[in-house]
Design a protein around this motif. Structure first.
Motif, mmCIF file in Angstrom:
data_model
loop_
_atom_site.group_PDB
_atom_site.id
_atom_site.type_symbol
_atom_site.label_atom_id
_atom_site.label_comp_id
_atom_site.label_asym_id
_atom_site.label_seq_id
_atom_site.Cartn_x
_atom_site.Cartn_y
_atom_site.Cartn_z
ATOM 1 N N ASP A 131 3.433 0.282 -9.953
ATOM 2 C CA ASP A 131 2.161 -0.300 -9.187
ATOM 3 C C ASP A 131 1.475 -1.160 -10.410
ATOM 4 O O ASP A 131 0.400 -1.376 -9.268
ATOM 5 N N LEU A 132 2.181 -1.607 -11.048
ATOM 6 C CA LEU A 132 1.329 -2.931 -11.773
ATOM 7 C C LEU A 132 1.767 -4.566 -10.270
ATOM 8 O O LEU A 132 0.909 -4.793 -9.800
ATOM 9 N N PHE A 133 2.931 -4.453 -9.603
ATOM 10 C CA PHE A 133 2.904 -5.014 -8.794
ATOM 11 C C PHE A 133 2.771 -5.112 -7.382
ATOM 12 O O PHE A 133 1.511 -5.675 -6.729
ATOM 13 N N HIS A 134 2.349 -3.376 -6.537
ATOM 14 C CA HIS A 134 2.025 -3.109 -5.271
ATOM 15 C C HIS A 134 0.196 -3.747 -4.957
ATOM 16 O O HIS A 134 -0.168 -4.207 -4.805
ATOM 17 N N LEU A 135 -0.509 -3.422 -6.623
ATOM 18 C CA LEU A 135 -1.753 -3.629 -6.911
ATOM 19 C C LEU A 135 -2.150 -5.132 -6.943
ATOM 20 O O LEU A 135 -3.088 -5.337 -5.925
ATOM 21 N N LYS A 136 -1.352 -5.771 -7.675
ATOM 22 C CA LYS A 136 -1.735 -7.393 -7.523
ATOM 23 C C LYS A 136 -1.447 -8.161 -5.859
ATOM 24 O O LYS A 136 -1.921 -8.437 -5.491
ATOM 25 N N ILE A 180 0.843 -1.039 -0.004
ATOM 26 C CA ILE A 180 0.102 0.186 -0.413
ATOM 27 C C ILE A 180 0.835 1.062 -0.291
ATOM 28 O O ILE A 180 0.057 2.160 -0.587
ATOM 29 N N GLU A 181 1.776 1.359 0.771
ATOM 30 C CA GLU A 181 2.665 2.941 1.139
ATOM 31 C C GLU A 181 3.717 2.386 -0.723
ATOM 32 O O GLU A 181 3.931 3.708 -0.811
ATOM 33 N N GLY A 182 3.855 1.714 -0.595
ATOM 34 C CA GLY A 182 4.753 1.628 -2.192
ATOM 35 C C GLY A 182 3.595 2.168 -2.559
ATOM 36 O O GLY A 182 4.387 2.800 -4.427
ATOM 37 N N TYR A 183 2.227 1.844 -3.697
ATOM 38 C CA TYR A 183 1.204 1.721 -4.717
ATOM 39 C C TYR A 183 0.966 3.341 -3.896
ATOM 40 O O TYR A 183 0.628 4.309 -5.050
ATOM 41 N N THR A 184 1.357 4.181 -3.412
ATOM 42 C CA THR A 184 1.059 5.546 -2.691
ATOM 43 C C THR A 184 1.799 6.371 -2.683
ATOM 44 O O THR A 184 1.678 7.627 -2.648
ATOM 45 N N VAL A 211 6.916 -9.751 -4.487
ATOM 46 C CA VAL A 211 5.932 -9.185 -5.704
ATOM 47 C C VAL A 211 5.880 -7.969 -5.596
ATOM 48 O O VAL A 211 6.504 -6.680 -5.960
ATOM 49 N N ALA A 212 5.824 -7.380 -3.923
ATOM 50 C CA ALA A 212 5.743 -6.196 -3.165
ATOM 51 C C ALA A 212 7.227 -5.820 -3.413
ATOM 52 O O ALA A 212 7.321 -4.289 -2.973
ATOM 53 N N GLY A 213 7.759 -6.518 -2.457
ATOM 54 C CA GLY A 213 9.245 -5.915 -2.500
ATOM 55 C C GLY A 213 9.143 -5.388 -4.116
ATOM 56 O O GLY A 213 10.638 -4.974 -3.980
ATOM 57 N N MET A 214 9.507 -6.874 -5.470
ATOM 58 C CA MET A 214 9.709 -6.008 -6.503
ATOM 59 C C MET A 214 9.456 -4.379 -6.544
ATOM 60 O O MET A 214 10.309 -3.731 -7.336
ATOM 61 N N GLY A 215 8.811 -3.790 -6.155
ATOM 62 C CA GLY A 215 8.399 -2.623 -6.097
ATOM 63 C C GLY A 215 8.516 -1.952 -5.770
ATOM 64 O O GLY A 215 8.756 -0.999 -5.846
#
Length: 383
Positions: free
Chosen positions: A214-219, A201-205, A248-252
């Motif tokens: 965004d692709l990684f974080h939303l998934k 969520i922090e990575g997405y925002t 996947v979150a870490g990739m972002g």
């Protein structure tokens, strides 16, 4: 504007994937490993699942297992000494965030001895040489340290945690085997799962987010929202989903940064040894509410990822509130604390906590700039 993305050279996923380690060591020409882990993982036989594979092919290794939660500078320095004494040429990190982060700092200092004081690694240190090669084997579904360029070390003397980010530290290989995570107690699965959700969520925002991140974080948000409850209760399929989602979150986030949740969680860890994921879980929903007006449509997407009906058609303010409540409800359902008092925080410490959070490198990525006074108010609201 150029956007940089850095990941592992190689990663393996799935139950039983640790079995690739011996052949990869041979293929890469390594001759001896230092296995970095912690005493609990050694005593419970988790580390032994990797060393048994090395024993099976006669690959030489030694084990450094003195890593503590929220690893201090002294752990890193002892790990450097252990690596040099062993005559090793590869590091194998077996553990959650603490062994992984310690291993990264050890690898960087061995290759760049001018940073042996450890403190000089804070932020984006100008290291010249890549880390000693690291094979990272996570035992929790949370930090994604196995695929990030970040690590966090605790300065006990100065009562603070500091974040390091260095493209030279990324492991050459990650082995994300959910069976290595299965024996973790429920409380640890909850804490690390909330850490992964916070990263997503922090990575997405965060201010640095862009289309690819965004692709990684939303998934990752979608998978964690659907899987964390069941994974915490021991469901194997859900656990495998969590193992992948946290990676996947870490990739972002490794490439675009985080925000105020992490900035506020770090001093809670430094002051009270609060488990990082527990602190993130306390802070995530309140900081989302604080940031809401500065996140555009993104909290609408978060609400939809959590399955909120009508998230894409309701008024934006309602969608933002629904996203915050969905995260808060998950935190309550999992039994994570919801106050900083639960991890030892006191009113008297709030000014120092807020100052440390304001100065933390993660604060710079927050979508809404926050003053020291505003951070103090957030901390006080959670007492």
């Amino acid at each position: 504007m150029a956007q940089r993305m850095i990941w592992n050279q190689t990663a393996y996923f799935g139950a039983g994937s640790i079995t690739v380690i011996p052949e990869e060591l041979a293929r890469r020409g390594f001759t001896k490993a230092l296995v970095v882990s912690d005493k609990v993982l050694v005593e419970t036989g988790v580390t032994g699942r990797v060393t048994a594979l090395l024993d099976g092919v006669g690959f030489p290794y030694e084990v450094y297992s003195d890593v503590l939660p929220n690893p201090p500078i002294e752990n890193v320095q002892a790990g450097v000494a252990a690596f040099e004494a062993a005559g090793a040429d590869v590091l194998i990190a077996v553990g959650g965030g603490s062994p992984q982060d310690t291993c990264k700092a050890v690898g960087i200092i061995v290759a760049n001895p001018e940073f042996a004081d450890v403190r000089s690694l804070e932020g984006g240190a100008a290291t010249k040489n890549p880390s000693v090669p690291i094979i990272a084997v996570p035992t929790t579904a949370g930090t994604a340290s196995e695929t990030t360029i970040n690590y966090v070390i605790t300065d006990v003397e100065r009562q603070r945690k500091f974040v390091c980010f260095d493209p030279h530290d990324i492991p050459v290989m990650a082995v994300v085997d959910p069976e290595m995570m299965s024996s973790a107690p429920r409380a640890l699965k909850v804490a690390t799962g909330l850490d992964a959700l916070t990263h997503a969520i922090e990575g997405y925002t965060t201010a640095g987010a862009w289309e690819l991140s965004d692709l990684f974080h939303l998934k990752a948000i979608q998978v964690i929202a659907a899987s964390l409850r069941d994974a915490a209760d021991g469901d194997p399929a859900a656990a495998e989903h969590m193992a992948l989602a946290q990676y996947v979150a870490g990739m972002g986030y490794s490439n675009v940064g985080l925000g105020l949740v992490h900035a506020m969680a770090h001093p809670l860890g430094a002051f009270y040894s609060a488990p990082h994921g527990v602190a993130n879980g306390i802070l995530l929903a309140p900081v989302m509410a604080f940031n809401a007006a500065s996140t555009g449509e993104k909290l609408r997407d978060v609400a939809a990822a959590f399955g909120v009906e009508g998230a894409h058609t309701m008024p934006l303010e309602e969608a933002r509130a629904a996203a915050v409540e969905a995260v808060a409800a998950l935190t309550r359902d999992l039994g994570n604390p919801t106050s900083i008092t639960a991890v030892g925080a006191t009113e008297a410490d709030v000014p120092a906590l807020a100052k440390a959070a304001f100065e933390d490198v993660c604060a710079g990525g927050n979508p809404r700039p926050a003053s020291v006074a505003e951070i103090e108010e957030l901390f006080r609201s959670l007492l």
